[in-house]
Design a protein around this motif. Sequence first.
Motif, PDB file in Angstrom:
ATOM      1  N   ILE A 196      13.350   8.772  -4.818  1.00 57.10           N
ATOM      2  CA  ILE A 196      12.915   8.242  -6.108  1.00 57.10           C
ATOM      3  C   ILE A 196      12.090   9.296  -6.844  1.00 57.10           C
ATOM      4  CG2 ILE A 196      12.972   5.829  -5.388  1.00 57.10           C
ATOM      5  CD1 ILE A 196       9.944   5.959  -5.084  1.00 57.10           C
ATOM      6  N   VAL A 197      12.219   9.308  -8.164  1.00 60.87           N
ATOM      7  CA  VAL A 197      11.486  10.295  -8.947  1.00 60.87           C
ATOM      8  C   VAL A 197      10.549   9.646  -9.974  1.00 60.87           C
ATOM      9  CG1 VAL A 197      13.111  12.195  -8.686  1.00 60.87           C
ATOM     10  CG2 VAL A 197      13.485  10.531 -10.487  1.00 60.87           C
ATOM     11  N   ALA A 198      10.711   8.339 -10.223  1.00 55.42           N
ATOM     12  CA  ALA A 198       9.857   7.658 -11.201  1.00 55.42           C
ATOM     13  C   ALA A 198       8.936   6.672 -10.483  1.00 55.42           C
ATOM     14  CB  ALA A 198      10.724   6.914 -12.218  1.00 55.42           C
ATOM     15  N   PRO A 199       7.657   6.571 -10.927  1.00 52.68           N
ATOM     16  CA  PRO A 199       6.703   5.684 -10.252  1.00 52.68           C
ATOM     17  C   PRO A 199       7.192   4.238 -10.160  1.00 52.68           C
ATOM     18  CG  PRO A 199       5.604   7.005 -11.934  1.00 52.68           C
ATOM     19  CD  PRO A 199       7.049   7.298 -12.056  1.00 52.68           C
ATOM     20  N   GLU A 200       7.879   3.764 -11.216  1.00 49.46           N
ATOM     21  CA  GLU A 200       8.287   2.350 -11.196  1.00 49.46           C
ATOM     22  C   GLU A 200       9.357   2.072 -10.136  1.00 49.46           C
ATOM     23  OE1 GLU A 200       8.075   4.260 -13.833  1.00 49.46           O
ATOM     24  OE2 GLU A 200      10.001   4.462 -14.861  1.00 49.46           O
ATOM     25  N   GLU A 201      10.044   3.133  -9.690  1.00 49.18           N
ATOM     26  CA  GLU A 201      11.061   2.917  -8.666  1.00 49.18           C
ATOM     27  C   GLU A 201      10.442   2.650  -7.288  1.00 49.18           C
ATOM     28  OE1 GLU A 201      14.883   5.629  -9.743  1.00 49.18           O
ATOM     29  OE2 GLU A 201      13.028   6.713  -9.362  1.00 49.18           O
ATOM     30  N   ALA A 202       9.145   2.950  -7.155  1.00 50.89           N
ATOM     31  CA  ALA A 202       8.480   2.816  -5.855  1.00 50.89           C
ATOM     32  C   ALA A 202       8.570   1.396  -5.316  1.00 50.89           C
ATOM     33  CB  ALA A 202       7.024   3.247  -5.964  1.00 50.89           C
ATOM     34  N   ALA A 203       8.745   0.420  -6.218  1.00 51.08           N
ATOM     35  CA  ALA A 203       8.827  -0.971  -5.783  1.00 51.08           C
ATOM     36  C   ALA A 203      10.058  -1.225  -4.919  1.00 51.08           C
ATOM     37  CB  ALA A 203       8.835  -1.883  -6.998  1.00 51.08           C
ATOM     38  N   SER A 204      11.029  -0.318  -4.992  1.00 51.67           N
ATOM     39  CA  SER A 204      12.246  -0.544  -4.205  1.00 51.67           C
ATOM     40  C   SER A 204      12.111  -0.058  -2.758  1.00 51.67           C
ATOM     41  CB  SER A 204      13.434   0.154  -4.877  1.00 51.67           C
ATOM     42  OG  SER A 204      13.258   1.557  -4.815  1.00 51.67           O
ATOM     43  N   LEU A 205      11.013   0.665  -2.465  1.00 45.17           N
ATOM     44  CA  LEU A 205      10.859   1.188  -1.097  1.00 45.17           C
ATOM     45  C   LEU A 205      10.655   0.054  -0.093  1.00 45.17           C
ATOM     46  CD1 LEU A 205       8.508   4.261  -1.641  1.00 45.17           C
ATOM     47  CD2 LEU A 205      10.990   4.261  -1.324  1.00 45.17           C
ATOM     48  N   VAL A 206      11.217   0.229   1.083  1.00 48.37           N
ATOM     49  CA  VAL A 206      11.019  -0.771   2.141  1.00 48.37           C
ATOM     50  C   VAL A 206      10.603  -0.084   3.443  1.00 48.37           C
ATOM     51  CG1 VAL A 206      12.722  -2.370   1.181  1.00 48.37           C
ATOM     52  CG2 VAL A 206      13.442  -0.704   2.918  1.00 48.37           C
ATOM     53  N   TRP A 207      10.082  -0.866   4.335  1.00 51.03           N
ATOM     54  CA  TRP A 207       9.789  -0.401   5.698  1.00 51.03           C
ATOM     55  C   TRP A 207      10.047  -1.571   6.635  1.00 51.03           C
ATOM     56  CZ3 TRP A 207       9.725   2.879   9.315  1.00 51.03           C
ATOM     57  CH2 TRP A 207       9.043   2.654  10.506  1.00 51.03           C
ATOM     58  N   GLY A 265       1.860  13.387 -10.516  1.00 52.02           N
ATOM     59  CA  GLY A 265       2.638  14.630 -10.484  1.00 52.02           C
ATOM     60  C   GLY A 265       2.359  15.480  -9.270  1.00 52.02           C
ATOM     61  N   GLU A 266       1.715  14.894  -8.270  1.00 51.49           N
ATOM     62  CA  GLU A 266       1.434  15.644  -7.050  1.00 51.49           C
ATOM     63  C   GLU A 266       2.734  16.000  -6.323  1.00 51.49           C
ATOM     64  OE1 GLU A 266      -1.450  15.172  -3.145  1.00 51.49           O
ATOM     65  OE2 GLU A 266      -1.589  13.712  -4.746  1.00 51.49           O
ATOM     66  N   VAL A 267       3.708  15.099  -6.425  1.00 51.64           N
ATOM     67  CA  VAL A 267       5.034  15.374  -5.862  1.00 51.64           C
ATOM     68  C   VAL A 267       6.089  15.115  -6.922  1.00 51.64           C
ATOM     69  CG1 VAL A 267       4.319  14.716  -3.518  1.00 51.64           C
ATOM     70  CG2 VAL A 267       5.430  13.033  -4.986  1.00 51.64           C
ATOM     71  N   GLY A 268       7.255  15.728  -6.719  1.00 58.86           N
ATOM     72  CA  GLY A 268       8.330  15.568  -7.691  1.00 58.86           C
ATOM     73  C   GLY A 268       9.264  14.428  -7.333  1.00 58.86           C
ATOM     74  N   ALA A 269       9.308  14.081  -6.061  1.00 57.69           N
ATOM     75  CA  ALA A 269      10.203  13.023  -5.601  1.00 57.69           C
ATOM     76  C   ALA A 269       9.667  12.455  -4.295  1.00 57.69           C
ATOM     77  CB  ALA A 269      11.615  13.566  -5.393  1.00 57.69           C
ATOM     78  N   ALA A 289       0.841  -1.202   0.000  1.00 55.94           N
ATOM     79  CA  ALA A 289       0.000   0.000   0.000  1.00 55.94           C
ATOM     80  C   ALA A 289       0.870   1.244   0.000  1.00 55.94           C
ATOM     81  CB  ALA A 289      -0.920  -0.013   1.214  1.00 55.94           C
ATOM     82  N   LEU A 290       1.956   1.175   0.767  1.00 59.12           N
ATOM     83  CA  LEU A 290       2.880   2.308   0.840  1.00 59.12           C
ATOM     84  C   LEU A 290       3.533   2.554  -0.519  1.00 59.12           C
ATOM     85  CD1 LEU A 290       5.206   2.972   3.814  1.00 59.12           C
ATOM     86  CD2 LEU A 290       6.106   3.311   1.549  1.00 59.12           C
ATOM     87  N   ARG A 291       3.947   1.445  -1.161  1.00 58.93           N
ATOM     88  CA  ARG A 291       4.583   1.582  -2.482  1.00 58.93           C
ATOM     89  C   ARG A 291       3.589   2.129  -3.510  1.00 58.93           C
ATOM     90  NH1 ARG A 291       7.625  -4.268  -2.303  1.00 58.93           N
ATOM     91  NH2 ARG A 291       9.502  -3.599  -1.217  1.00 58.93           N
ATOM     92  N   THR A 292       2.368   1.628  -3.438  1.00 56.91           N
ATOM     93  CA  THR A 292       1.344   2.093  -4.389  1.00 56.91           C
ATOM     94  C   THR A 292       1.103   3.585  -4.198  1.00 56.91           C
ATOM     95  OG1 THR A 292       0.344  -0.067  -4.093  1.00 56.91           O
ATOM     96  CG2 THR A 292      -0.953   1.571  -5.284  1.00 56.91           C
ATOM     97  N   GLN A 293       1.015   3.989  -2.936  1.00 56.53           N
ATOM     98  CA  GLN A 293       0.795   5.403  -2.633  1.00 56.53           C
ATOM     99  C   GLN A 293       1.916   6.263  -3.225  1.00 56.53           C
ATOM    100  OE1 GLN A 293      -1.749   6.835  -1.003  1.00 56.53           O
ATOM    101  NE2 GLN A 293      -0.881   8.904  -0.990  1.00 56.53           N
ATOM    102  N   ALA A 294       3.168   5.806  -3.025  1.00 56.55           N
ATOM    103  CA  ALA A 294       4.318   6.550  -3.544  1.00 56.55           C
ATOM    104  C   ALA A 294       4.263   6.623  -5.064  1.00 56.55           C
ATOM    105  CB  ALA A 294       5.619   5.897  -3.077  1.00 56.55           C
ATOM    106  N   ALA A 295       3.942   5.491  -5.694  1.00 57.93           N
ATOM    107  CA  ALA A 295       3.871   5.462  -7.152  1.00 57.93           C
ATOM    108  C   ALA A 295       2.758   6.375  -7.651  1.00 57.93           C
ATOM    109  CB  ALA A 295       3.647   4.028  -7.633  1.00 57.93           C
ATOM    110  N   ASP A 296       1.620   6.350  -6.949  1.00 56.34           N
ATOM    111  CA  ASP A 296       0.460   7.163  -7.350  1.00 56.34           C
ATOM    112  C   ASP A 296       0.771   8.656  -7.348  1.00 56.34           C
ATOM    113  OD1 ASP A 296      -1.073   5.034  -7.799  1.00 56.34           O
ATOM    114  OD2 ASP A 296      -2.345   5.225  -6.008  1.00 56.34           O
ATOM    115  N   ILE A 297       1.376   9.131  -6.252  1.00 55.15           N
ATOM    116  CA  ILE A 297       1.600  10.579  -6.173  1.00 55.15           C
ATOM    117  C   ILE A 297       2.688  11.026  -7.140  1.00 55.15           C
ATOM    118  CG2 ILE A 297       0.634  11.043  -3.879  1.00 55.15           C
ATOM    119  CD1 ILE A 297       3.370  10.720  -2.693  1.00 55.15           C
ATOM    120  N   LEU A 298       3.590  10.100  -7.497  1.00 54.30           N
ATOM    121  CA  LEU A 298       4.593  10.438  -8.513  1.00 54.30           C
ATOM    122  C   LEU A 298       3.939  10.450  -9.896  1.00 54.30           C
ATOM    123  CD1 LEU A 298       7.691   8.396  -7.307  1.00 54.30           C
ATOM    124  CD2 LEU A 298       7.582  10.876  -7.530  1.00 54.30           C
TER     125      LEU A 298
END
Lengths: 143, 342
Positions: free
Chosen positions: B40-51, B18-22, B6-15
Amino acid sequence: MSEQTPYEPRIVAFLCKWCSSAGSDLAGVSRIQYPANATPITVACSGGVSPQYILSALRKGADGVLVSGCHIGDCHYMEGNMHARRKLYLVKELLEFAGVEPERFRMSWVSAAEGAKFAQVVRDFVEDLRPLGPQDKLNAERP
Amino acid sequence: MIDLNALRTQAADILETGEVGAVIGWRRGSRGMAAEPVAIVAPEEAASLVWDPTCFHNLALYLVEERKKPAQRQVHGGKPIAIVAKGCDARAVTVLLQENHFGRDDVYVIGVSCEGTGVLDERKLAQVLPGVEPDGAAFDGDNFVFATSEGERRVPAREAMMDRCLECRNAHPKLNNVVFGEETPRDFDAPFAALKRFEQRPAAERWQFWQRQFERCIRCFACRSVCPMCYCDECVVDSINLVVTPETTAAEKADRVRWIERSASRADNIGYHMTRALHLAGRCVDCGECERVCPVNIPLRLLNNKMEREAREAFGYEPGASIDLPALVASFRDDDPGQFIR
């Protein structure tokens, strides 16, 4: 200082130009006798005394630091001394916390009319500092 | 439990929108199991996020860094920056907003709640699991789960958590645009426990303690570099603002203002750390990063906690509680303590 000379505490006194500095002048022109251990530094307002001044004075070998400003309500800039009170309370607490003798830092409110009080403040400070001996904790000159 | 997807999807969505730049977050690092900060600046990079429990870094630091380098702003087109923030990190962002370091619209806070636990203390882990170098760490209720070569090892979070997390006042980020995880009640140590114990020791012993600590300081300035509040362009220990021209005399160079020397000596080390503690009074949110990065293990939290508690008890001030609060030393109350003044 040779070994024969008795120890004299060195005090750096930051005095507000609107009150305590004039108060020290009054003590002088009234010919009140008090120890000459304090080196006065006139500042525009006690609120402008940065904690850095105090640490720096101690670092350069002061045995005690005095900050003196206008009584609450009498600040020439309306609220400078209120800021000083809060800021320097933190300095006092921090010095004490680190294990530096709390007597080494003192604050007083002395108005331009209180020459006698200024003399008494310095007299008391010197008496309280004398038994502590030289300040060597924060002093960079005496490692 | 936080759903990482969900966190990754959220990050990808806002990128994507264009709601956020990074997005500043954490990714798998190159040092063992520890996560590392990433922008990260590209939506596809969101998959690399961890928690996971190794996300100890306070990412608010990078918001500050970003403001200092205008060239970086071109990368994300001057759009708001999103930051993944724990409870403490969100308080740090609040302080930065309080100080008008950037506007509320310039930052998008993706809150992550530490829930009932906190982040890992690698020094404690080395004692709990000696000789084991886990490949990964994960949250599981009240436990940390470590993936090792001999299978999973479960450790009660309490035993391997950062001290600051044990004393955490608010593990749920109050300032957020979106938040993941629950606001779970915590029944850990009362705040300032170590501080109270230390204060009961006699003054001479306290001095001995600090002297021993500060003699070790090598002035690497890691504490300053990692602190999101230490953002001054010119630090008091640097005094680099003397403009040296061909006309500058040797005397002028020698006489430049030096409040504290850069080199390590006991008196100057103490001066540096005391100055830092005072500059952080009412601003330090107790993220504990200074203490974590210190290579010689100086208990810096103790100093900062002291200032924090004084601010709370003497002035009723809570750092990072609200954007609208004035700064601690830029405000006063009529009944501030003044008994110490003659």
